[in-house]
Write an enzyme that holds these catalytic residues in place. Structure first.
Site, PDB file in Angstrom:
ATOM      1  N   GLY A  48       0.764  -1.250   0.000  1.00 29.20           N
ATOM      2  CA  GLY A  48       0.000   0.000   0.000  1.00 29.20           C
ATOM      3  C   GLY A  48       0.787   1.287   0.000  1.00 29.20           C
ATOM      4  N   GLU A 102       3.979   3.902   6.312  1.00 26.41           N
ATOM      5  CA  GLU A 102       2.748   3.137   6.051  1.00 26.41           C
ATOM      6  C   GLU A 102       1.774   3.965   5.229  1.00 26.41           C
ATOM      7  OE1 GLU A 102       1.075   0.629   5.735  1.00 26.41           O
ATOM      8  OE2 GLU A 102       0.987  -0.705   7.452  1.00 26.41           O
ATOM      9  N   ASP A 103       0.858   3.275   4.560  1.00 30.17           N
ATOM     10  CA  ASP A 103      -0.191   3.986   3.831  1.00 30.17           C
ATOM     11  C   ASP A 103      -1.266   4.492   4.783  1.00 30.17           C
ATOM     12  OD1 ASP A 103      -1.067   1.403   4.414  1.00 30.17           O
ATOM     13  OD2 ASP A 103      -1.792   0.970   2.406  1.00 30.17           O
ATOM     14  N   ASP A 106      -5.190   2.111  10.768  1.00 27.67           N
ATOM     15  CA  ASP A 106      -6.614   1.928  11.029  1.00 27.67           C
ATOM     16  C   ASP A 106      -6.752   1.541  12.502  1.00 27.67           C
ATOM     17  OD1 ASP A 106      -9.235   1.260   9.178  1.00 27.67           O
ATOM     18  OD2 ASP A 106      -9.054  -0.219  10.766  1.00 27.67           O
ATOM     19  N   PHE A 155     -14.039   3.507   4.397  1.00 25.95           N
ATOM     20  CA  PHE A 155     -13.082   2.763   3.580  1.00 25.95           C
ATOM     21  C   PHE A 155     -12.682   3.593   2.374  1.00 25.95           C
ATOM     22  CE2 PHE A 155     -11.559  -0.389   0.563  1.00 25.95           C
ATOM     23  CZ  PHE A 155     -10.657  -1.049   1.373  1.00 25.95           C
ATOM     24  N   ARG A 168      -5.307   0.931  -6.772  1.00 26.40           N
ATOM     25  CA  ARG A 168      -4.032   1.507  -6.331  1.00 26.40           C
ATOM     26  C   ARG A 168      -3.511   2.580  -7.282  1.00 26.40           C
ATOM     27  NH1 ARG A 168      -2.183  -1.773  -2.125  1.00 26.40           N
ATOM     28  NH2 ARG A 168      -2.524  -4.010  -2.336  1.00 26.40           N
TER      29      ARG A 168
HETATM   30  P1  IMP Z   1      -4.652  -1.873  10.921  1.00 25.86           P
HETATM   31  O1  IMP Z   1      -3.804  -3.015  11.382  1.00 25.86           O
HETATM   32  O2  IMP Z   1      -6.086  -2.063  11.335  1.00 25.86           O
HETATM   33  O3  IMP Z   1      -4.120  -0.531  11.346  1.00 25.86           O
HETATM   34  O4  IMP Z   1      -4.721  -1.952   9.343  1.00 25.86           O
HETATM   35  C1  IMP Z   1      -3.744  -1.381   8.575  1.00 25.86           C
HETATM   36  C2  IMP Z   1      -3.768  -1.906   7.166  1.00 25.86           C
HETATM   37  O5  IMP Z   1      -5.111  -2.152   6.721  1.00 25.86           O
HETATM   38  C3  IMP Z   1      -3.195  -0.879   6.218  1.00 25.86           C
HETATM   39  O6  IMP Z   1      -1.841  -1.070   6.019  1.00 25.86           O
HETATM   40  C4  IMP Z   1      -4.001  -1.095   4.956  1.00 25.86           C
HETATM   41  O7  IMP Z   1      -3.345  -2.027   4.118  1.00 25.86           O
HETATM   42  C5  IMP Z   1      -5.310  -1.672   5.399  1.00 25.86           C
HETATM   43  N1  IMP Z   1      -6.396  -0.643   5.439  1.00 25.86           N
HETATM   44  C6  IMP Z   1      -6.945  -0.074   6.534  1.00 25.86           C
HETATM   45  N2  IMP Z   1      -7.909   0.790   6.213  1.00 25.86           N
HETATM   46  C7  IMP Z   1      -7.980   0.778   4.868  1.00 25.86           C
HETATM   47  C8  IMP Z   1      -8.802   1.502   3.916  1.00 25.86           C
HETATM   48  O8  IMP Z   1      -9.668   2.340   4.232  1.00 25.86           O
HETATM   49  N3  IMP Z   1      -8.551   1.223   2.603  1.00 25.86           N
HETATM   50  C9  IMP Z   1      -7.616   0.328   2.190  1.00 25.86           C
HETATM   51  N4  IMP Z   1      -6.833  -0.360   3.042  1.00 25.86           N
HETATM   52  C10 IMP Z   1      -7.017  -0.138   4.365  1.00 25.86           C
HETATM   53 MG    MG Z   2      -0.857  -1.600   4.238  1.00 23.62          MG
END
Ligand code: IMP
Ligand code: MG
Length: 178
Positions: A48, A102-103, A106, A155, A168
């Site tokens: 990402g 990181e992208d 969440d 999302f 992407r």
């Molecule tokens: P976390 O572990 O819940 O913080 O998730 C992080 C990962 O989930 C990121 O590196 C993204 O790849 C993916 N992610 C979380 N939210 C989104 C979104 O809104 N769109 C696309 N990918 C997401």
């Molecule tokens: Mg990611």
């Protein structure tokens, strides 16, 4: 409002490219200032962050290196909570100033695991940099030092981020339309 369709979902532009790049510029300047003399090693998390990492790194004005790691915890539009292993880290990060790129953060679980893993490799310091942060969803304690944009709990796709692998290549960031 013009929308696009990816698989079963409709998306509309929520953050235009110019706005993204303005914020990327801002954090690149901040990192360049804060980490001057540290020869930081940027570790971008694939897939990402590849677009963001490329734009960010080209705006870093101090000597710096970049490398890429891979791990994934996401399927569809909700976090699975399954953290895969850190792959592809060939650099010795002992004594290094590391900037994890990181992208999106969440729940923060992915980043917390990664920082924990990197922490066992004796870096001098670890700094977290994320293009996007969903503050309402954060459920672990994380010091996210550099954030380009904070977004609501929806999302999104584009600028490197995907919905099941697609989206992407979109220049702007799009939010799902309910
Ligand atoms: P976390 O572990 O819940 O913080 O998730 C992080 C990962 O989930 C990121 O590196 C993204 O790849 C993916 N992610 C979380 N939210 C989104 C979104 O809104 N769109 C696309 N990918 C997401
Ligand atoms: Mg990611």
């Amino acid at each position: 409002m013009s929308t696009i369709k990816i698989k079963d979902k409709e998306f509309a532009v929520s953050i235009p490219e110019e706005k993204i790049l303005k914020e990327v510029e801002r954090i690149a300047a901040q990192i360049s200032k804060d980490l001057e003399g540290k020869n930081p090693l940027f570790l971008a998390v694939l897939n990402g962050s590849f677009v963001f990492a490329a734009d960010l790194f080209r705006r870093i004005t101090i000597p710096a290196e970049i490398s890429f790691v891979k791990l994934a915890s996401y399927e569809g539009t909700s976090s699975t909570g399954v953290i895969k292993e850190v792959m592809g880290l060939s650099e010795n990060i002992a004594g290094r100033t590391v900037v994890v790129v990181e992208d999106i953060i969440d729940t923060g679980c992915t980043m917390a695991k990664l920082v924990e893993n990197l922490g066992t490799r004796a870096p001098e310091s670890i700094h977290i940099c994320s293009l996007l942060l969903k503050p309402e969803k954060l459920k672990v304690k994380l010091d996210v030092e550099y954030v380009a944009l904070e977004i609501p709990n929806d999302f999104i796709v584009g600028y490197g981020l995907d919905y099941d692998g697609f989206g992407r290549n979109l220049k702007d960031i799009y939010t799902v339309v309910e």
